[in-house]
Design a protein around this motif. Structure first.
Motif, PDB file in Angstrom:
ATOM      1  N   PHE A  44      68.324  39.154 -21.549  1.00 32.96           N
ATOM      2  CA  PHE A  44      67.207  38.211 -21.461  1.00 32.96           C
ATOM      3  C   PHE A  44      65.931  38.815 -22.050  1.00 32.96           C
ATOM      4  CE2 PHE A  44      63.276  36.814 -19.593  1.00 32.96           C
ATOM      5  CZ  PHE A  44      63.311  35.476 -19.939  1.00 32.96           C
ATOM      6  N   ARG A  45      65.234  38.022 -22.850  1.00 33.52           N
ATOM      7  CA  ARG A  45      63.889  38.373 -23.307  1.00 33.52           C
ATOM      8  C   ARG A  45      63.035  37.124 -23.232  1.00 33.52           C
ATOM      9  NH1 ARG A  45      66.128  42.362 -23.144  1.00 33.52           N
ATOM     10  NH2 ARG A  45      66.261  44.098 -24.601  1.00 33.52           N
ATOM     11  N   HIS A  46      61.764  37.277 -22.884  1.00 38.68           N
ATOM     12  CA  HIS A  46      60.856  36.133 -22.955  1.00 38.68           C
ATOM     13  C   HIS A  46      60.742  35.707 -24.414  1.00 38.68           C
ATOM     14  CE1 HIS A  46      59.735  37.371 -18.868  1.00 38.68           C
ATOM     15  NE2 HIS A  46      59.441  36.091 -18.721  1.00 38.68           N
ATOM     16  N   ASP A  47      60.640  34.394 -24.611  1.00 37.34           N
ATOM     17  CA  ASP A  47      60.682  33.866 -25.974  1.00 37.34           C
ATOM     18  C   ASP A  47      59.411  33.068 -26.250  1.00 37.34           C
ATOM     19  OD1 ASP A  47      61.154  32.590 -28.316  1.00 37.34           O
ATOM     20  OD2 ASP A  47      63.048  31.650 -27.713  1.00 37.34           O
ATOM     21  N   PRO A  48      58.528  33.607 -27.088  1.00 37.77           N
ATOM     22  CA  PRO A  48      57.252  32.927 -27.339  1.00 37.77           C
ATOM     23  C   PRO A  48      57.419  31.570 -28.012  1.00 37.77           C
ATOM     24  CG  PRO A  48      57.453  34.938 -28.677  1.00 37.77           C
ATOM     25  CD  PRO A  48      58.661  34.891 -27.789  1.00 37.77           C
ATOM     26  N   SER A  49      58.570  31.343 -28.651  1.00 38.55           N
ATOM     27  CA  SER A  49      58.730  30.061 -29.355  1.00 38.55           C
ATOM     28  C   SER A  49      59.059  28.923 -28.374  1.00 38.55           C
ATOM     29  CB  SER A  49      59.809  30.169 -30.430  1.00 38.55           C
ATOM     30  OG  SER A  49      61.072  30.288 -29.831  1.00 38.55           O
ATOM     31  N   GLN A  50      59.531  29.231 -27.183  1.00 33.96           N
ATOM     32  CA  GLN A  50      59.754  28.181 -26.167  1.00 33.96           C
ATOM     33  C   GLN A  50      59.195  28.690 -24.853  1.00 33.96           C
ATOM     34  OE1 GLN A  50      63.920  26.893 -25.927  1.00 33.96           O
ATOM     35  NE2 GLN A  50      64.443  28.791 -26.958  1.00 33.96           N
ATOM     36  N   PRO A  51      57.892  28.670 -24.704  1.00 36.79           N
ATOM     37  CA  PRO A  51      57.292  29.373 -23.571  1.00 36.79           C
ATOM     38  C   PRO A  51      57.769  28.889 -22.198  1.00 36.79           C
ATOM     39  CG  PRO A  51      55.630  28.152 -24.834  1.00 36.79           C
ATOM     40  CD  PRO A  51      56.908  28.087 -25.604  1.00 36.79           C
ATOM     41  N   LEU A  52      57.782  27.601 -21.968  1.00 36.56           N
ATOM     42  CA  LEU A  52      58.121  27.142 -20.613  1.00 36.56           C
ATOM     43  C   LEU A  52      59.611  27.301 -20.332  1.00 36.56           C
ATOM     44  CD1 LEU A  52      55.813  24.025 -20.090  1.00 36.56           C
ATOM     45  CD2 LEU A  52      55.316  26.448 -19.814  1.00 36.56           C
ATOM     46  N   GLU A  53      60.425  26.998 -21.328  1.00 36.74           N
ATOM     47  CA  GLU A  53      61.878  27.163 -21.148  1.00 36.74           C
ATOM     48  C   GLU A  53      62.191  28.633 -20.882  1.00 36.74           C
ATOM     49  OE1 GLU A  53      60.439  25.528 -23.533  1.00 36.74           O
ATOM     50  OE2 GLU A  53      61.174  23.462 -23.317  1.00 36.74           O
ATOM     51  N   SER A  54      61.448  29.475 -21.570  1.00 38.68           N
ATOM     52  CA  SER A  54      61.683  30.897 -21.423  1.00 38.68           C
ATOM     53  C   SER A  54      61.278  31.377 -20.026  1.00 38.68           C
ATOM     54  CB  SER A  54      60.874  31.602 -22.509  1.00 38.68           C
ATOM     55  OG  SER A  54      60.858  32.954 -22.325  1.00 38.68           O
ATOM     56  N   LEU A  55      60.159  30.850 -19.526  1.00 40.94           N
ATOM     57  CA  LEU A  55      59.781  31.197 -18.145  1.00 40.94           C
ATOM     58  C   LEU A  55      60.840  30.686 -17.163  1.00 40.94           C
ATOM     59  CD1 LEU A  55      55.922  30.479 -18.176  1.00 40.94           C
ATOM     60  CD2 LEU A  55      57.027  32.713 -17.984  1.00 40.94           C
ATOM     61  N   ALA A  56      61.367  29.499 -17.453  1.00 38.46           N
ATOM     62  CA  ALA A  56      62.423  28.939 -16.588  1.00 38.46           C
ATOM     63  C   ALA A  56      63.645  29.854 -16.592  1.00 38.46           C
ATOM     64  CB  ALA A  56      62.807  27.538 -17.059  1.00 38.46           C
ATOM     65  N   ASP A  57      64.058  30.279 -17.768  1.00 37.59           N
ATOM     66  CA  ASP A  57      65.244  31.139 -17.851  1.00 37.59           C
ATOM     67  C   ASP A  57      65.011  32.459 -17.132  1.00 37.59           C
ATOM     68  OD1 ASP A  57      66.650  29.259 -19.209  1.00 37.59           O
ATOM     69  OD2 ASP A  57      66.305  30.107 -21.197  1.00 37.59           O
ATOM     70  N   TYR A  58      63.780  32.948 -17.257  1.00 34.42           N
ATOM     71  CA  TYR A  58      63.455  34.201 -16.567  1.00 34.42           C
ATOM     72  C   TYR A  58      63.639  34.028 -15.052  1.00 34.42           C
ATOM     73  CZ  TYR A  58      60.778  37.519 -13.991  1.00 34.42           C
ATOM     74  OH  TYR A  58      60.430  38.419 -13.035  1.00 34.42           O
ATOM     75  N   CYS A  59      63.051  32.958 -14.525  1.00 36.88           N
ATOM     76  CA  CYS A  59      63.123  32.740 -13.072  1.00 36.88           C
ATOM     77  C   CYS A  59      64.577  32.572 -12.626  1.00 36.88           C
ATOM     78  CB  CYS A  59      62.358  31.478 -12.676  1.00 36.88           C
ATOM     79  SG  CYS A  59      60.592  31.609 -12.917  1.00 36.88           S
ATOM     80  N   LEU A  60      65.339  31.856 -13.410  1.00 37.47           N
ATOM     81  CA  LEU A  60      66.736  31.597 -13.041  1.00 37.47           C
ATOM     82  C   LEU A  60      67.565  32.872 -13.003  1.00 37.47           C
ATOM     83  CD1 LEU A  60      67.341  28.375 -15.159  1.00 37.47           C
ATOM     84  CD2 LEU A  60      67.723  28.551 -12.693  1.00 37.47           C
ATOM     85  N   GLY A  61      67.209  33.818 -13.865  1.00 32.94           N
ATOM     86  CA  GLY A  61      68.101  34.958 -14.083  1.00 32.94           C
ATOM     87  C   GLY A  61      67.835  36.188 -13.235  1.00 32.94           C
ATOM     88  N   CYS A  62      66.895  36.107 -12.287  1.00 31.78           N
ATOM     89  CA  CYS A  62      66.640  37.307 -11.470  1.00 31.78           C
ATOM     90  C   CYS A  62      67.878  37.628 -10.618  1.00 31.78           C
ATOM     91  CB  CYS A  62      65.421  37.085 -10.575  1.00 31.78           C
ATOM     92  SG  CYS A  62      63.921  36.964 -11.553  1.00 31.78           S
ATOM     93  N   TYR A  63      68.078  38.900 -10.349  1.00 23.08           N
ATOM     94  CA  TYR A  63      69.340  39.348  -9.754  1.00 23.08           C
ATOM     95  C   TYR A  63      69.740  38.592  -8.488  1.00 23.08           C
ATOM     96  CZ  TYR A  63      72.690  42.360  -7.381  1.00 23.08           C
ATOM     97  OH  TYR A  63      73.793  42.824  -6.712  1.00 23.08           O
ATOM     98  N   THR A  64      68.808  38.457  -7.528  1.00 22.55           N
ATOM     99  CA  THR A  64      69.209  37.821  -6.267  1.00 22.55           C
ATOM    100  C   THR A  64      69.330  36.303  -6.398  1.00 22.55           C
ATOM    101  OG1 THR A  64      66.903  38.015  -5.616  1.00 22.55           O
ATOM    102  CG2 THR A  64      68.458  39.528  -4.565  1.00 22.55           C
ATOM    103  N   ASN A  65      69.040  35.790  -7.573  1.00 21.14           N
ATOM    104  CA  ASN A  65      69.255  34.356  -7.783  1.00 21.14           C
ATOM    105  C   ASN A  65      70.653  34.079  -8.327  1.00 21.14           C
ATOM    106  OD1 ASN A  65      67.905  31.810  -7.438  1.00 21.14           O
ATOM    107  ND2 ASN A  65      68.026  31.564  -9.659  1.00 21.14           N
ATOM    108  N   LEU A  66      71.457  35.119  -8.423  1.00 20.23           N
ATOM    109  CA  LEU A  66      72.827  34.958  -8.931  1.00 20.23           C
ATOM    110  C   LEU A  66      73.801  34.909  -7.764  1.00 20.23           C
ATOM    111  CD1 LEU A  66      72.861  37.585 -11.823  1.00 20.23           C
ATOM    112  CD2 LEU A  66      72.194  35.180 -11.919  1.00 20.23           C
ATOM    113  N   GLY A  67      74.803  34.074  -7.886  1.00 23.73           N
ATOM    114  CA  GLY A  67      75.846  33.982  -6.863  1.00 23.73           C
ATOM    115  C   GLY A  67      76.534  35.326  -6.663  1.00 23.73           C
ATOM    116  N   LEU A  68      77.130  35.475  -5.490  1.00 28.31           N
ATOM    117  CA  LEU A  68      77.783  36.737  -5.156  1.00 28.31           C
ATOM    118  C   LEU A  68      78.836  37.168  -6.196  1.00 28.31           C
ATOM    119  CD1 LEU A  68      76.918  38.173  -2.472  1.00 28.31           C
ATOM    120  CD2 LEU A  68      79.247  37.764  -1.734  1.00 28.31           C
ATOM    121  N   PRO A  69      79.666  36.227  -6.696  1.00 34.37           N
ATOM    122  CA  PRO A  69      80.649  36.657  -7.698  1.00 34.37           C
ATOM    123  C   PRO A  69      79.980  37.263  -8.940  1.00 34.37           C
ATOM    124  CG  PRO A  69      81.245  34.499  -6.833  1.00 34.37           C
ATOM    125  CD  PRO A  69      79.881  34.818  -6.292  1.00 34.37           C
TER     126      PRO A  69
END
Ligand code: SF4
Ligand code: SF4
Lengths: 405, 443
Positions: free
Chosen positions: B321-346
């Motif tokens: 994952f890297r923040h993407d200046p070309s899609q700022p809000l989508e990129s912030l969304a992807d960042y938030c979604l991808g934090c470790y404890t936001n991932l299912g146990l599997p």
């Protein structure tokens, strides 16, 4: 504990009690950890999908609309011995996930084709992930309940989430979701809600005709029944209860909060009653009362209507972000509506949502000058003496002074 | 290496990068202490799913209560703060970060640098990976009576960020979060400035990943857990999207690359650890109240942590994952979604398995903290699965983040010792019978 021991300890049934037979049926259903009644339903409906779900709220109408049966799984209570479950959870985690794992590994939940894990806390969330690993052949759905309550944002997201679950259930064998069937399932849910409303009204106006421990059994017994069947059972009870030959008691009227997930043992509820408390409102099995008003069963887009039921009419529970309302207002409203004298905060040990919520609610009660007391329990708590004494002292204090020092 | 008798093990010597970080933090807290006088608005928010670039683009100053809590733990203040919160009616059963924060507020809200923290003008409740966050900011709203804006980030039960999830976050950002922040800032968001900041984030993220991956070398030039918690400081907190962060990570990376060139290990409480007897992967947050003691239990045995999950709670940059200046809000969304404890146990198990293999670990250890159900619920299954899949032995210890009552030093040390002995035994068996992998038994 055998079933007969349990029955004898819970509540004495008078032979002439017009509600006796119904309550007996409810007890049998509540104690049916083997889910025999669900097995019978499945045998009578071959190929139908049976979907378990954890507390608090789950979109049960969706399951019924797809020809299935939703089954609330409230852990193992005090009757299930934990042998394997403890090796999956540290001592500082509440009890319900370990008894649910115990039931799952012990085969008691085999009749379920899937399980829904609503997003109410980190424990249930992670239990959903564990379920996927431990039961790879079953359907396991995480239900991400929205915390944004705008129709075009949270409503749209939740409707999409419901659509995804419907499709996935279909892949696992449930019928395809059809709008009219969903409307019918929502009508049935409305019937259940109305029946529970009547039961709650009876408790509020004539608590001597319906004890909290009886209302508890009645609502919980429907955890594995179709909404319509459950509604009919409750309606029947309400009619019968009105014929009961009981007299009002000199009890204090209390609202009990915090017990929405891991359930208190029925004996604990009885202990509170014996201590002189009429529990005129509570949040046991909150899922059945979560939507405070009818679902729009005639809507053009029933999936969105089901979603909007949660968005616009969802109860103010600890796991829900209270955006615009003052914290505690909903509880104060409940106390007023039920003419309660006080509040009992009863939370499962280690229950994050309930215990983090409690200090804010206590402040709100203090400000509103509503007496309150609190204790913690576990679903397998066996000793109630201390709680009974505490509730007795609370009830005496409220009676004597109107509030607790 | 000999044990040190001191009650608290010494802190490791500071590298230049660490001194630089200290200056950055001091400067930030200075700004915070002057914020009211300077007319700056202050936003409290959380580490996982933080929207720092957005706040900086609007000239808002972030405060991260989790960081204050951990700092209070390290400064031995948390025990008193927790007692204060419990006295005020907070349950002994709940997250101690929350109680530490509440206690700190009740004790005058003095921050880690000894200066008083400004009250929040807004609470940005970014709801990622943990339900307690919701209650935490409800409690703070009670304390401060200030507005809250919620960003609900859906969970990834299957480790997949779907378009519907992304859209939901972007819609909340556009319709609720950004308007609330603009109102507070008294100006419109300049999307070019946001993109510029996201581009800065990328550069720092690249360097951080190079630092993480340096631990694949033998000897590892870093400790990816005890040292790693320092490395994540700037990028997980108020500096992502700033030139300061770029400068810090460039300096850190250069130091790490120099250590690789010289065949050196990281600085630890027991000096530089060039000789490394055990390579570990660790799951779970550390204990902060006895941090150096805890680290010392490993460093004195020449055990280095090559990868940890705690250092991924604020972003899984090493998974691409890297923040993407070309899609700022989508990129912030992807960042938030991808934090470790936001991932299912599997998905968490898959990631840990990957770390064990890619970092060539000898052992896997869970520090299960009482406070944090987000991490802890399910860890015993994680342990079994990792052992089953990798054959690498697992260890399990229990402590807490900032509640000193739950750091049983002797007990933890015994468990660490037995775990390391188990790794020794396995190594010996593998040398004697190299074709057979040893049984995975955890302590
Ligand atoms: S009892 Fe509380 S913490 Fe435990 S699963 Fe239920 S809601 Fe979560
Ligand atoms: S429960 Fe865990 S993730 Fe949540 S606030 Fe506490 S320490 Fe942080």
């Amino acid at each position: 504990m055998s079933s007969s021991d349990f029955v004898s300890q819970v509540a004495p049934i008078k032979a002439a009690d017009p509600c006796g037979a119904l309550l007996q049926r409810c007890r049998t259903l509540v104690e049916d950890h083997e889910l025999n009644h669900v097995k019978q339903w499945k045998a009578a409906n071959p190929g139908a999908f049976v979907m378990g779900h954890m507390p608090i709220y789950a979109p049960r109408a969706l399951v019924e609309a797809q020809g299935g049966l939703a089954v609330a799984v409230f852990g193992g209570g005090e009757e299930v011995d934990i042998i394997r479950g403890d090796s999956y959870f540290q001592s500082y985690i509440c009890h319900i996930p370990r008894s649910t794992i115990e039931l799952g590994l012990g085969g008691q939940l085999d009749v379920l084709d899937g399980m829904m894990f609503p997003s109410i806390c980190d424990v249930i969330r992670n239990l959903g992930g564990m379920w996927k690993i431990l039961f790879p052949n079953k359907y396991s759905a995480y239900v991400d309940l929205p915390q944004n309550f705008a129709q075009g944002i949270g409503g749209k997201f939740y409707a999409h989430e419901l659509g995804r679950i419907a499709e996935e259930m279909h892949k696992f064998g449930a019928q395809k979701l059809e709008p009219e069937k969903l409307r019918q399932a929502m009508r049935d849910e409305n019937l259940r809600r109305a029946a529970i409303g009547k039961l709650d009204e009876l408790r509020r106006t004539e608590p001597h005709r319906c004890l909290a421990s009886e209302a508890y059994l009645l609502v919980r017994a429907g955890g594995g029944l179709l909404a319509k069947e459950h509604a009919a059972m409750i309606e029947e009870f309400v009619l019968a209860a009105k014929k009961r030959d009981t007299r009002p008691r000199d009890n204090v009227r209390v609202v009990l909060v915090g017990a929405f997930c891991e359930q208190a043992p029925v004996d604990l509820i009885r202990a509170l009653e014996k201590a002189g408390c009429d529990i005129v409102d509570d949040d046991f099995q909150l899922g059945m009362r979560m939507i405070e008003g009818d679902l729009d069963a005639e809507a053009e887009d029933p999936l969105l209507a089901l979603a909007m039921g949660f968005i616009k009419k969802g109860a103010a529970v600890a796991s829900r972000y209270i955006a615009d309302e003052v914290k505690g207002k909903s509880l104060i409203d409940k106390v007023k509506a039920s003419k309660a004298d006080g509040v009992i905060f009863a939370a499962a040990s280690f229950c994050d949502p309930a215990l983090l919520d409690q200090p804010m609610l206590e402040v709100a009660m203090d400000e509103a000058k509503i007496p309150h007391t609190s204790f913690k329990y576990a679903e397998n708590t066996g000793q109630f003496q201390v709680i009974r004494e505490q509730a007795g002292a609370f009830s005496d204090a409220v009676k004597l002074w109107g509030q607790v020092e | 290496m000999a044990d040190r008798p001191s009650k608290d093990a010494p802190a490791p010597n500071k590298d230049d990068s660490q001194k630089r970080q200290k200056d950055m933090i001091a400067d930030h807290f200075d700004k915070l202490s002057r914020s009211k006088a300077d007319g700056k608005k202050v936003v409290y928010t959380f580490v996982p799913g933080n929207l720092t670039e957005l706040l900086l683009a609007l000239d808002l100053l972030p405060v991260l209560p989790e960081i204050n809590a951990l700092q209070s733990g390290m400064r031995k203040k948390s025990g008193g703060y927790i007692a204060e919160a419990e006295k005020a009616g907070h349950s002994e059963d709940v997250c101690t970060y929350v109680k530490c924060d509440i206690g700190m507020i009740k004790s005058g809200n003095i921050g880690p640098t000894g200066q008083k923290l400004p009250e929040p003008d807004l609470l940005l409740l970014s709801y990622t990976g943990c339900f307690t966050f919701l209650k935490w900011f409800e409690l703070l709203q009670h304390e401060y009576n200030c507005p809250v804006v919620m960003l609900h980030v859906p969970y990834q039960p299957d480790g997949v960020a779907t378009p519907a999830m992304r859209e939901y976050i972007v819609e909340q950002l556009e319709n609720e979060v950004i308007p609330a922040l603009e109102k507070l800032a008294g100006k419109k968001l300049d999307y070019d400035e946001l993109s510029r900041r996201l581009a800065l984030s990328r550069i720092a993220e690249d360097d951080l990943v190079a630092v993480w991956e340096s631990a694949k070398h033998t000897p590892s030039p870093i400790d990816g857990y005890f040292g790693g918690v320092y490395y994540i400081g700037p990028i997980f907190s108020s500096f992502r999207g700033s030139q300061d962060a770029i400068d810090y990570y460039r300096l850190l990376r250069a130091e790490v690359e120099e250590r690789i060139r010289l065949g050196q290990g990281p600085t630890t409480p027991d000096g530089r650890m060039d000789e490394q007897k055990y390579r570990l992967v660790v799951e779970g947050p550390p204990n902060w109240t006895s941090f150096n003691d805890f680290w010392h239990m490993f460093s004195k045995e020449q055990a280095v942590v090559c990868a940890s999950t705690y250092t991924r709670v604020g972003g899984l940059y090493d998974q691409g994952f890297r923040h993407d200046p070309s899609q700022p809000l989508e990129s912030l969304a992807d960042y938030c979604l991808g934090c470790y404890t936001n991932l299912g146990l599997p998905s968490r198990i898959d990631l840990i398995e990957k770390y064990v293999r890619e970092y060539n670990a000898d052992g896997f250890l869970i520090n299960s903290v009482k406070s944090c159900n987000s991490f802890s619920a399910g860890q015993l299954l994680i342990l079994r699965e990792i052992e089953k899949r990798t054959g690498v032995p697992g260890g399990f210890i229990e402590s807490d983040l900032v509640d000193p009552r739950y750091f049983g030093k002797a007990n933890i040390e015994n468990r660490v010792q037995s775990f390391l002995q188990m790794l020794d035994a396995r190594k010996t068996r593998m040398i004697n019978a190299p074709m057979r992998s040893g049984p995975a038994v955890h302590v």
